[in-house]
Every structure is written in structure tokens, then in C-alpha cells.
Design an enzyme around this catalytic site. Structure first.
Site, PDB file in Angstrom:
ATOM      1  N   CYS A  42      49.054  13.635  -9.213  1.00 45.36           N
ATOM      2  CA  CYS A  42      49.573  13.380  -7.867  1.00 45.36           C
ATOM      3  C   CYS A  42      50.361  14.556  -7.309  1.00 45.36           C
ATOM      4  CB  CYS A  42      50.441  12.125  -7.883  1.00 45.36           C
ATOM      5  SG  CYS A  42      51.174  11.753  -6.277  1.00 45.36           S
ATOM      6  N   LYS A  51      48.333  16.455   1.069  1.00 46.15           N
ATOM      7  CA  LYS A  51      49.093  16.157   2.300  1.00 46.15           C
ATOM      8  C   LYS A  51      49.623  17.445   2.934  1.00 46.15           C
ATOM      9  CE  LYS A  51      47.990  12.272   1.225  1.00 46.15           C
ATOM     10  NZ  LYS A  51      47.109  12.861   0.251  1.00 46.15           N
ATOM     11  N   GLY A 180      30.349  11.513  -1.573  1.00 44.30           N
ATOM     12  CA  GLY A 180      31.322  10.424  -1.668  1.00 44.30           C
ATOM     13  C   GLY A 180      32.160  10.309  -0.416  1.00 44.30           C
ATOM     14  N   GLY A 182      34.791   8.361   0.137  1.00 55.15           N
ATOM     15  CA  GLY A 182      36.046   7.674  -0.146  1.00 55.15           C
ATOM     16  C   GLY A 182      37.239   8.468   0.360  1.00 55.15           C
ATOM     17  N   GLY A 271      35.022   9.388  -7.018  1.00 52.24           N
ATOM     18  CA  GLY A 271      36.020   8.571  -7.708  1.00 52.24           C
ATOM     19  C   GLY A 271      36.644   9.291  -8.889  1.00 52.24           C
ATOM     20  N   HIS A 444      60.861   0.023  21.762  1.00 49.48           N
ATOM     21  CA  HIS A 444      59.887   0.548  22.739  1.00 49.48           C
ATOM     22  C   HIS A 444      60.357   1.921  23.226  1.00 49.48           C
ATOM     23  CE1 HIS A 444      57.128   0.688  26.139  1.00 49.48           C
ATOM     24  NE2 HIS A 444      58.156   1.062  26.893  1.00 49.48           N
TER      25      HIS A 444
END
Length: 466
Positions: A42, A51, A180, A182, A271, A444
Site C-alpha cells: 500500500c 494517489k 483488466g 478493475g 487482480g 450548502h
């Protein structure tokens, strides 16, 4: 020989979090990591670096495609410096992994670098710079996963690559073929599409992100096609060959007609598979199943009563936050507490732009189960906040029980939904009804208003701004 209450093998999000929680609960804890840096897949070659590249490429794309509309004019050409982008990514990784080292030190956790291998159920040998052996009353296996492939594909890590290599390319591909559709393939595909690569995605199923609600797949496909990505759905790859700098991918469509795609890079993203190599699990009496996963019971206990396993190496979704929850659960079980995880309430997120996030049951699952439900959906383009930021793609969909109004699933695609999904998890953890969410005040203008409006839509179809 040093003795510990708990030894954790693997320092990914599951492992290091388990170690911290064990230490917090007063256990003498050791953490074993075979690589030189902590954080596992990770932090080193997964969630965090991807990221970083997604954010950098997003900035570039905004500069090229949107700045002018915002009244920002940049004289001359806006150029990509990929080397610098990769260096920034690595800087983020280094800072994050050093943060884990600090946490280990802060919590008095002994860290061993080397391959952890069971000698028996209470002794672990660690093969690092030197051979060490420790004794552990209890152990937690958190060895994670590695990229999977197809049997006929030879990954050379140069032109035929996995996500690990895709995070550190030396050039922007001319044409990246992704096998893939995914999460991982789509995220990295969007990075390189933004930077100018042609991107083709070949997916065996009839839609991308096939594990998520079909409405999310449909919307994300529409957005990606608008961005120039190409999709070959219901296609079965049957050959990948490399000649010099060219990669040829052959695939059969559902009518068994063969197509050929030529590119300079092929990202194999089919995967991940559990990683237990070198663990010597059998010596400790730990059984693996036919998928290579460590067998565990409801308490994440293996076939050896003093050894537990968590994260990607056991059954369930391969998600960092799922591993973290399991790490905390095992630590607390060892301390005599009674923790619990509701696996239905672990959210899934795709960090493309728009982001995709979901928790609970999909509409397809509810139909299959014969559960009577109602649905409320609200488009992001109806929000003032979305129009202000020019992020008008997407929607929020809430599925609720037809009789009780209890929220059963929340599915969203749009700006910042990776963060918004936490509201849905909180609501469902407390078994909220759609009307409960609808009656809560949402600031808002925010993207979160879409959640309130979708809840109103699910409650007697009374959205205010649709």
C-alpha cells in the site's frame, strides 16, 4: 533469544496497525518486514504512490483542459516533466514510510528486517542481514498480496508490466494496453491518459469495475470514453507477445472473433493473489486453502490456535482499510475484548476522477436476494457546488428497504465521493433510514448535499433540487 507476546509478520496497513494496537494494549510486540522500508504494498507500490500520480496528473489535466475556462492563462506550452512527477511520488512514499518507522518507535515495537519464517508455532526465524530467531506467544500473519497474472503471459517488467512498474515508468507510453478493467488498471490508465497516452482497456466481463453496482460502471465508462479511453468489454485475452519496443495483445470477443491491439506497454492488471512465499506456514500448523489464502475462522484464527491472519492473505476484499480493521480486531481479541467487524459496511473506492465509492448491497445483489427495496438517485450536475468546480459528472444512489426504509446500500460517483462515503458508512452502522439522512442538515453548497437529496428521492421521491 528474545520473547514477545505478539509477533506480526508483514508491515502493511494491516500489520503495522495490528502491531500498534497490540502495543497500546500492553503487549510486547515485534514487527517483521522483509523489505527495507515499512508500509507494505500500500505505502510503497500501491495506494499511496498511485494517489500521488493521480493528483499530479489531475493538476496537469486541469491546467491543459480547464484553466482557460477559469480565466487562468498560461503563456507558452504546459509540459509534463515525468521524471519530476515520479520523484515527487517517491518523496510522498518516503515521507509516509518514515512516518510508520516513527510510530513503531513511539509505541516501543521492535522492528526486524528480513524474511520471517515459522520454525514451529511459537518460533520464527528472520533471515535478514543476519539470521535471527525470536519466540512469540502469539503471531499475526499479515503478508499481504502480490499482482496476479495469466498463465500464458510473461511479465518482463519492462514492456509487459504490473502496477509496480507502472508507478515508475521512464517515459509516457504512446499506447498503453491494460488487461483488466478493475480499480488498479483504471486508476493507472487515467494517469497516463491525462499525460497524453492512448489507453485501451481489455476486460473479460461485460463491464468495468464489475464488482460494483452496474450504474456506477455505466457512468464511469461514459466519462472515460469522453476522456478518450477505449474499451474492449467481454473480451478474453489469449496471447501477449513482445517484439522489441512493441507489445501485441490478442483477444477473443464473445463471438470468438479475434482482435489485435498493438502498443508500447501492456499493463497486466487482473487482480492480486495472496503472498505466503517463504512463510513456512505448514511448520506452524497453519493451513492454506486452494486459492493460497490462509484459512481462518470468524475470529481470524488460523488452524494453529495461537496464530492469526489478516488482510489480503485471508478471504474477503483486498483493501487496506479492511486489513486495518482486522488488525485492530485481532489485537483486541488477544487482549480479551470482544470486537466485531461488519464486512458489509467496509466501503470500496476507485480513486479516478470522478471518484467512485460504495458501501452495502448493490442493486443487483438485492434483486438476486429477492429483497424488496426502493431507490433514490440524485445527479451531481444539479448541485451548485459541482457547477462551481466544473465537476458535474456522476450521481449518488441510495437503496433502502421498501418496508422499513433502512438504508441497504449507497453508491456514488463524482467529485470527492471517496470522502463522502464515510457518511453512508456511519449512517448504515447505526441502521439509519433514508429519511434519517434526509432530515439531517447538510451544509450548502457542498457535494454532500447529493447524499441528502438522494435520501429524499428514496423517501417518497421528494428530492428538492431535481
Amino acid at each position: 533469544m528474545k520473547s514477545y507476546d505478539v509477533a506480526v509478520i508483514g508491515s502493511g496497513p494491516g500489520g503495522y496497525v495490528a502491531a500498534i494496537r497490540c502495543a497500546q494494549l500492553g503487549m510486547k510486540t515485534a514487527l517483521i518486514e522483509k523489505y527495507s522500508t515499512l508500509g507494505g504494498t500500500c505505502l510503497n507500490v500501491g495506494c499511496i504512490p498511485s494517489k500521488a500520480l493521480l493528483d499530479s496528473s489531475h493538476h496537469y489535466h486541469d491546467a491543459v483542459a480547464h484553466f482557460e475556462t477559469h480565466g487562468i492563462e498560461i503563456p507558452g506550452e504546459v509540459r509534463v516533466n515525468l521524471k519530476k512527477m515520479i520523484e515527487r511520488k517517491q518523496g510522498v512514499v518516503d515521507q509516509t514510510t518514515k512516518g510508520i518507522e516513527f510510530l513503531m518507535s513511539k509505541n516501543d515495537i521492535d522492528v526486524y528486517h528480513g524474511l520471517g519464517s515459522f520454525k514451529d508455532a511459537t518460533h520464527i526465524s528472520i533471515e535478514g542481514a543476519e539470521l535471527t530467531e525470536i519466540e512469540a506467544k502469539n503471531s499475526i500473519i499479515a503478508t499481504g498480496s502480490k499482482p496476479a497474472s495469466l498463465p500464458f503471459i510473461e511479465i518482463d517488467k519492462e514492456r509487459v508490466i504490473t502496477s509496480t512498474e507502472a508507478l515508475s515508468l521512464k517515459e509516457i507510453p504512446k499506447h498503453m494496453i491494460i488487461i483488466g478493467g478493475g480499480v488498479i488498471g483504471l486508476e493507472l490508465g487515467q494517469v497516463y491518459r491525462r499525460l497524453g497516452a492512448e489507453v485501451s482497456v481489455v476486460e473479460y466481463m461485460d463491464r468495468i469495475i464489475p464488482g460494483m453496482d452496474a450504474a456506477l460502471s455505466k457512468e464511469l465508462t461514459k466519462v472515460f470514453k469522453k476522456q478518450g479511453m477505449k474499451f474492449y468489454l467481454s473480451h478474453k485475452v489469449n496471447a501477449v507477445t513482445r517484439k522489441g519496443k512493441e507489445v501485441l495483445v490478442k483477444a477473443l470477443d464473445k463471438k470468438d472473433k479475434e482482435i489485435e491491439l498493438k502498443g508500447d506497454y501492456c499493463l497486466v492488471s487482473v487482480g492480486r493473489k495472496p503472498y505466503t512465499e517463504g512463510l513456512n506456514a505448514e511448520a506452524a500448523g497453519v493451513s492454506l486453502n486452494e486459492k493460497g489464502q490462509v484459512e481462518v475462522n470468524a475470529h481470524l484464527q488460523t488452524t494453529a490456535s495461537n496464530i492469526y491472519a489478516i488482510g489480503d492473505v485471508v478471504r474477503g476484499q483486498m483493501l487496506a482499510h479492511k486489513a486495518e480493521e482486522e488488525g485492530v480486531m485481532v489485537a483486541e481479541l488477544l487482549a480479551g475484548q470482544k470486537p466485531h467487524i461488519d464486512y458489509n459496511l467496509i466501503p470500496g473506492v476507485v480513486y479516478t476522477w470522478p471518484e467512485v465509492a460504495a458501501v452495502g448491497k448493490t442493486e443487483e445483489e438485492l434483486k438476486q436476494a429477492g429483497r424488496a427495496y426502493k431507490s433514490g438517485q440524485f445527479p451531481m450536475r444539479a448541485l451548485g457546488r459541482s457547477r462551481a468546480s466544473m465537476d458535474t459528472d456522476g450521481f449518488v444512489k441510495i437503496l433502502a428497504d421498501k418496508a422499513t426504509d433502512e438504508v441497504l446500500g449507497v453508491h456514488m460517483i463524482g467529485a470527492r465521493v471517496a470522502d463522502l462515503i464515510a457518511e453512508a458508512v456511519t449512517a448504515m452502522e447505526y441502521r439509519a433510514s433514508a429519511e434519517d439522512i434526509a432530515r439531517m442538515s447538510h451544509a450548502h453548497p457542498t457535494y454532500a448535499e447529493a447524499v441528502k437529496e438522494a435520501a429524499l428521492a428514496a423517501t417518497e421521491d421528494r428530492a428538492l433540487h431535481a
